[in-house]
Write an enzyme that holds these catalytic residues in place. Structure first.
Site, PDB file in Angstrom:
ATOM      1  N   ARG A  40      -5.048   5.246   0.390  1.00  0.00           N
ATOM      2  CA  ARG A  40      -3.666   5.607   0.219  1.00  0.00           C
ATOM      3  C   ARG A  40      -3.633   7.202   0.571  1.00  0.00           C
ATOM      4  NH1 ARG A  40      -0.625   4.462  -5.160  1.00  0.00           N
ATOM      5  NH2 ARG A  40      -1.802   6.576  -5.938  1.00  0.00           N
ATOM      6  N   SER A 109       3.967  -4.563  -3.336  1.00  0.00           N
ATOM      7  CA  SER A 109       4.137  -4.248  -4.668  1.00  0.00           C
ATOM      8  C   SER A 109       5.279  -4.716  -4.969  1.00  0.00           C
ATOM      9  CB  SER A 109       4.455  -2.803  -4.542  1.00  0.00           C
ATOM     10  OG  SER A 109       3.115  -1.762  -4.133  1.00  0.00           O
ATOM     11  N   LYS A 138       1.327   8.796  -8.794  1.00  0.00           N
ATOM     12  CA  LYS A 138       2.327   8.299  -7.797  1.00  0.00           C
ATOM     13  C   LYS A 138       3.763   8.868  -8.455  1.00  0.00           C
ATOM     14  CE  LYS A 138       3.537   4.207  -5.326  1.00  0.00           C
ATOM     15  NZ  LYS A 138       5.017   4.155  -5.146  1.00  0.00           N
TER      16      LYS A 138
END
Length: 211
Positions: A40, A109, A138
């Site tokens: 990511r 998600s 995040k």
């Protein structure tokens, strides 16, 4: 039926991994027991993600750990990654599945019971459920759901779930008690002085979970 192990799911963070890099962090974490590795990097373009992903694929070759790419479907295909993970705002699961084909793992998600219950098991292979806790890795995460919320979402998800959001070794028992098949970790491994040792601590807690 795709075979994969969600139990110790490492999400790489380029900022936290800056000292030794994402590839070395991943290699050490897998040596310590990580079963899946997600690349990511929200700041990188597709070309750089492909470059990093190919290095990761080479580093993880023969380990049995699966390489998942976050969001970037073009990069996931170019890398020949084992899977793609998407959020609710990225693209819909049907579009993603159409692009990656039937064999690649697809994770999605979900942050609410409605989203978890709406998952199509013919398209999606696992759900990432959370965030359980608030997490600085995040910044745009949704409202934390806690372990009670985790249990509710896991219960209605038609596919296996991995818990996400601020999780560490001390949370393993509660994650599995809620019904999740594993936990996703970021800062608990990335940026640690010894990523292999940090991962081993989490893996040791997972081994204590009743079968």
């Amino acid at each position: 039926m795709k075979a994969f192990d969600l139990s110790l799911y490492l999400v790489l963070d380029p900022d936290l991994c800056v000292r030794i890099g994402m590839v070395k962090t991943a290699r050490l974490a897998v040596a310590g027991g990580a079963t899946m590795v997600q690349l990511r990097d929200k700041q990188a373009g597709t070309a750089r993600i492909i470059e990093t992903g190919r290095a990761l694929k080479q580093a993880l070759g023969g380990t049995g750990a699966h390489l998942i790419v976050n969001d970037d479907v073009e990069a996931a295909i170019a890398i020949g990654a084992d899977g793609l993970h998407i959020g609710q705002e990225d693209m819909d699961a049907r579009t993603a599945r159409g692009m990656i084909g039937p064999d690649m793992i697809l994770g999605l998600s979900v942050e609410t019971e409605a989203l978890a219950a709406a998952v199509d098991r013919d398209l999606v292979d696992y759900t990432g459920v959370g965030p359980v806790f608030a997490t600085p890795t995040k910044a745009d995460h949704k409202q934390p759901i806690g372990f009670d919320g985790l249990a509710r979402l896991v219960q209605v998800s038609p596919v296996p779930s991995v818990a996400i959001g601020g999780l560490k070794a001390e949370h393993v028992a509660e994650v599995f008690a809620a019904g999740a098949k594993g936990l996703a970790v970021v800062s608990a491994v990335c940026g640690m002085p010894d990523p292999a040792a940090a991962t081993r601590r989490i893996a040791a807690e997972i081994r204590k979970v009743p079968a």
